[in-house]
Design an enzyme around this catalytic site. Structure first.
Site, PDB file in Angstrom:
ATOM      1  N   LYS A 277     -24.347 -25.241  -0.534  1.00  0.00           N
ATOM      2  CA  LYS A 277     -24.924 -24.027  -1.124  1.00  0.00           C
ATOM      3  C   LYS A 277     -24.603 -22.618  -0.400  1.00  0.00           C
ATOM      4  CE  LYS A 277     -28.942 -23.902   1.915  1.00  0.00           C
ATOM      5  NZ  LYS A 277     -30.503 -24.198   2.000  1.00  0.00           N
TER       6      LYS A 277
ATOM      7  N   TYR B 281     -23.384   7.618  14.332  1.00  0.00           N
ATOM      8  CA  TYR B 281     -24.412   8.009  13.801  1.00  0.00           C
ATOM      9  C   TYR B 281     -25.303   8.204  14.861  1.00  0.00           C
ATOM     10  CZ  TYR B 281     -22.680   7.441   8.938  1.00  0.00           C
ATOM     11  OH  TYR B 281     -22.287   7.739   7.761  1.00  0.00           O
TER      12      TYR B 281
END
Length: 348
Positions: free
Chosen positions: A35, A244
């Site tokens: 999956k 940042y």
């Protein structure tokens, strides 16, 4: 290349499948859970490699995933769908021969009415409270279901990766109580259940993360390697910030390498100021915040500037990286983005 390289070792996936298969005694079949695009490593090449190695049964989360696997492995292997028979899936299930694992009376009714005689399986809830028929619902329809001839009955362990957890024995007992005396193949175990021992194996196991090199299968061969190119380097003085929010401040003269990957490529932002990459076997600290497309790495102690740094490889697997970000190996793999240049090696 301006983006990272993701190398996937199909031979290691096959080796892991064979190792897990060898743990099951007698007539237990080992399937494969592919999956989420085989945990983002590529359902098509992974399924083909496993089918060539002898895997006869695959498990996916949704019918759309099943379509990709069916196209890759041909008509003979069985492809089971964990989410069952959802509204709108009828044509795909019927045309491609997918086998839904029906989770409710509603799904059972939909399947029997829309595709009479088409193969199906059943998923039971043995205590996880996620998918599957609960005991009262199951016993109300069991006789009708059995007349229709289910191909497999499954359940799923909630705490299988904690071997001593009492929930494992509780679910085992509940699963046995719900299936006692049935002449239908049964399956309870994914990777963690395989490791719990033969009483959890029943007729079918369906490993997932263990195929791809992750815990709880500690002996698994590593499968994925990620190398990220260096875009630019710069030299900082003591006290200068990086990234940042000035989230990291140099405490000495420092050389920083900015590399071409970030949280858009599956590098979990929680690893900011706490990740490690490698130049060969030499560790280099991830400093500052993880940005969308870039990471900043302290390479001060290297003898030379590398052309790329490795975040997954022989020196650091998915679970070590996951620990740095406060998550699990499953998320590290399934978060890997689409920008990597993918390479496959070791196909049988």
């Amino acid at each position: 290349m301006s983006t990272g390289h993701l190398t996937i070792d199909l031979g290691a996936i096959v080796a892991n499948w064979r190792a897990l298969d060898a743990m099951s005694a007698g007539h237990v079949e080992t399937g494969a859970t592919v999956k989420a695009n085989a945990y983002s490593l590529g359902a098509a090449p992974v399924s083909r490699a496993l089918a060539k190695a002898g895997c006869r049964t695959f498990f996916v989360a949704a019918a759309e995933e099943g379509a990709a696997v069916r196209q890759s492995v041909g008509d003979k292997p069985r492809v089971f769908v964990y989410s069952g028979h959802m509204a709108g899936d009828t044509d795909m299930i019927g045309d491609l021969g997918l086998i839904p694992l029906l989770n409710s009376i509603e799904q059972m009714t939909r399947h029997i009415e829309a595709l009479p005689g088409h193969p199906f399986g059943i998923q039971l809830d043995s205590g996880m409270n996620r998918l599957g028929m609960e005991p009262e619902e199951w016993f109300a329809v069991r006789d009708l279901v059995l007349k229709q001839g289910p191909k497999l009955i499954i359940s799923h362990l909630a705490c299988g990766d904690e071997p001593a957890h009492p929930m494992n024995a509780q679910q085992l007992d509940q699963f046995r109580a719900m299936t006692d005396g049935l002449q239908v193949p049964l399956s309870l175990s994914a990777t963690a259940g395989v490791l719990l021992g033969p009483e959890y194996h029943f007729a079918m196991t369906r490993p997932g993360i263990g195929l791809y090199g992750g815990l709880p299968f500690a002996e698994a061969s590593p499968v994925a390697a990620v190398s990220i190119p260096v875009i630019q380097t710069r030299d900082l003085e003591e006290g200068e910030p990086v990234g940042y929010g000035n989230a990291w401040i140099a405490e000495r003269p420092t050389r920083i390498a900015t590399i071409a990957a970030g949280y858009a490529d599956g590098i979990i932002r929680a690893a900011s100021n706490n990740g490690t990459l490698f130049a060969g076997c030499k560790p280099c600290k991830l400093v500052g915040r993880v940005s969308m497309d870039m990471l900043t790495i302290d390479i001060t102690d290297l003898d030379r500037t590398p052309s790329a740094l490795e975040i997954l490889g022989p020196d650091q697997g998915i679970d070590a990286l996951a620990e740095q970000a406060g998550t699990i190996g499953h998320e590290i793999l399934t978060a890997l983005g689409n920008r990597y240049q993918r390479r496959y090696r070791g196909a049988p």
